[in-house]
Design an enzyme around this catalytic site. Structure first.
Site, PDB file in Angstrom:
ATOM      1  N   ASN A   1      -3.503  -9.593  45.568  1.00  0.00           N
ATOM      2  CA  ASN A   1      -3.017  -8.672  44.532  1.00  0.00           C
ATOM      3  C   ASN A   1      -3.452  -9.242  43.186  1.00  0.00           C
ATOM      4  OD1 ASN A   1      -1.607  -7.071  42.729  1.00  0.00           O
ATOM      5  ND2 ASN A   1       0.382  -7.311  43.713  1.00  0.00           N
TER       6      ASN A   1
ATOM      7  N   HIS B   1       3.757   2.787  43.473  1.00  0.00           N
ATOM      8  CA  HIS B   1       4.632   2.075  44.429  1.00  0.00           C
ATOM      9  C   HIS B   1       4.510   2.673  45.826  1.00  0.00           C
ATOM     10  CE1 HIS B   1       7.475   0.909  40.865  1.00  0.00           C
ATOM     11  NE2 HIS B   1       6.555  -0.026  41.057  1.00  0.00           N
TER      12      HIS B   1
ATOM     13  N   ARG C   1       9.939   0.045  30.077  1.00  0.00           N
ATOM     14  CA  ARG C   1       9.317   1.359  29.958  1.00  0.00           C
ATOM     15  C   ARG C   1      10.383   2.436  29.784  1.00  0.00           C
ATOM     16  NH1 ARG C   1       5.842   0.756  35.378  1.00  0.00           N
ATOM     17  NH2 ARG C   1       4.852  -1.255  34.916  1.00  0.00           N
TER      18      ARG C   1
ATOM     19  N   ARG D   1      -4.657  -5.003  47.032  1.00  0.00           N
ATOM     20  CA  ARG D   1      -3.845  -3.973  46.385  1.00  0.00           C
ATOM     21  C   ARG D   1      -4.610  -3.445  45.173  1.00  0.00           C
ATOM     22  NH1 ARG D   1       0.522  -4.321  41.902  1.00  0.00           N
ATOM     23  NH2 ARG D   1       1.481  -2.266  42.047  1.00  0.00           N
TER      24      ARG D   1
ATOM     25  N   GLU E   1       5.530  -5.202  50.567  1.00  0.00           N
ATOM     26  CA  GLU E   1       4.265  -4.531  50.295  1.00  0.00           C
ATOM     27  C   GLU E   1       3.085  -5.283  50.874  1.00  0.00           C
ATOM     28  OE1 GLU E   1       4.333  -2.495  46.166  1.00  0.00           O
ATOM     29  OE2 GLU E   1       5.821  -4.096  46.030  1.00  0.00           O
TER      30      GLU E   1
END
Length: 407
Positions: free
Chosen positions: A8, A191, A252, A102, A395
């Site tokens: 990743n 996601h 955010r 990823r 993940e």
């Protein structure tokens, strides 16, 4: 052997895991960071596992830290390979059969895990316009990894791929269609590997057919999103063209009136970059309360901090709004799951988010909700009409599974 290396990559760091997929066990994991700075850091952790029938090892893992200049991702992979050679496990004894990467944004082009070719690299680069903070770093990692592991296949697993099943009504924004088509403006969702893993894990844990379940998955971390999953397919999700839309997050804003940006540009003379920083770096829980960690927010609420309480209320209000909307879109719900750092660990947020859903016959068991157990667990009562779960996301395991399936 069915060993898979999962990578990743970001612009100045990358994480990795080496997994034995025959047992779905992590053999080693690590983080290479501060790439391009004067001194880089590589942290490598070796995991020890008992053979079937043997007692657990006295030492469960061992972590090693290396500091040295790491000017680019190629040097970063060299540092990773040195760590494997010095501390194990030996890549000669555990040779990867593939490397899974990823990649945040696959646009509308990639709807499944994809073998990486030179043409795929070009497409990932082209999609950087939609993910300028993520895709360029992923591409650097892919190129360095393909050089370091030249003899095995590499697979891109896209965060957006799971959401390619969204219907047009869900992914289409109501703006001029020619402008939208020219600039590839639509909802993509993110996601995806987490939502896919958790929804499948929930069905497996409950012994239910995935195809028969209507599910809502809350992925609540510093970044947060929610997805409606109908029969194993994503049919609605909160993040949009970028990961900014939707829920309130650590830094955010999530949803807001687009005219806010026009107002700030006109009245506050804020540039595009100013607005980008405001919405992505200075908003969310940080903007409302001055902290990003939910544990810090809880401590401030306990002290009577009004800003912290308002931040919590706004956060919960948004969760409830999406839960109600997605129940309506699904026409009911069988399972609601919470995952990621906040979703897995914050009982107060889970309880508050679902507090108003009693009309559905949903009931949280306070003791189950407060309990800390490993593995998937039910936190609703036995009589609840909707099953509520906490499911730890994985993940990297999902990327490894999809990587093997692609090769």
């Amino acid at each position: 052997m069915s060993i898979v290396l999962v990578v990743n990559s970001g612009s100045s760091s990358f994480k990795y895991q080496l997994l034995d997929m025959a047992r779905e066990q992590v053999l080693a994991s690590g983080l290479v960071e501060r790439i391009g700075e004067a001194t880089g850091v590589a942290t490598h952790t070796v995991r020890f596992h008992a053979e079937p029938g043997e007692p657990a090892p006295a030492v469960l893992d061992a972590t090693h830290r290396i500091e040295r200049p790491i000017p680019d991702h190629t040097a970063g992979f060299a540092a990773m390979l040195d760590a494997f050679a010095q501390h194990g496990p030996s890549l000669d004894e555990h040779p990867p059969v593939a490397v899974g990467h990823r990649v945040v944004h696959g646009g509308a082009r990639f709807f499944e895990a994809t073998l990486i070719t030179d043409l795929v690299e070009i497409n990932i680069d082209d999609l950087s316009v939609l993910a300028p903070l993520h895709n360029p770093g992923a591409l650097q990692g892919i190129r360095a990894a393909r050089a370091a592991f030249a003899g095995i296949p590499h697979v891109a697993v896209f965060d957006t791929a799971f959401h390619q099943t969204l219907p047009p009504a869900a992914y289409t924004y109501a703006i001029d269609r020619e402008v939208a088509a020219k600039h590839r403006i639509r909802r993509y969702g993110f996601h995806g590997t987490s939502h896919q893993y958790v929804s499948a894990k929930a069905a497996e844990f409950l012994g239910r057919d995935l195809a028969s379940l209507k599910q809502i998955v809350f992925h609540l971390g510093n970044g947060a999103s929610v997805t409606a999953v109908d029969g194993g397919r994503s049919v609605e999700t909160s993040m949009g063209l970028t990961p900014l839309e939707g829920l309130v997050m650590g830094t955010r804003s999530g949803d807001l009136d687009p005219a806010v940006l026009l107002h700030l540009a006109r009245r506050a003379s804020m540039s595009t970059d100013d607005l980008d920083r405001l919405l992505n770096k200075r908003s969310g829980i940080l903007g409302l309360a001055g902290v990003t960690d939910m544990r810090d927010l809880a401590a401030r609420r306990a002290e009577g901090d009004e800003a912290a309480q308002l931040a919590f209320d706004v956060y919960i209000h948004r969760l409830r709004a999406y839960a109600g909307a997605y129940i309506a879109q699904l026409g009911g719900v069988d399972v609601i799951s919470f995952t990621a750092g906040v979703g897995e660990n914050d009982a107060a947020i889970r309880a508050a988010a679902l507090e108003t859903l009693g009309f559905l016959g949903l009931e949280i068991d306070p003791e189950r909700n407060q309990a800390r157990e490993r593995g998937p667990r039910v936190i609703s009562t036995d009589d609840s009409a909707v099953t509520v779960l906490v499911v730890a996301t994985d993940e990297e395991l999902e990327i490894a599974r999809q990587t093997l399936a692609a090769v």
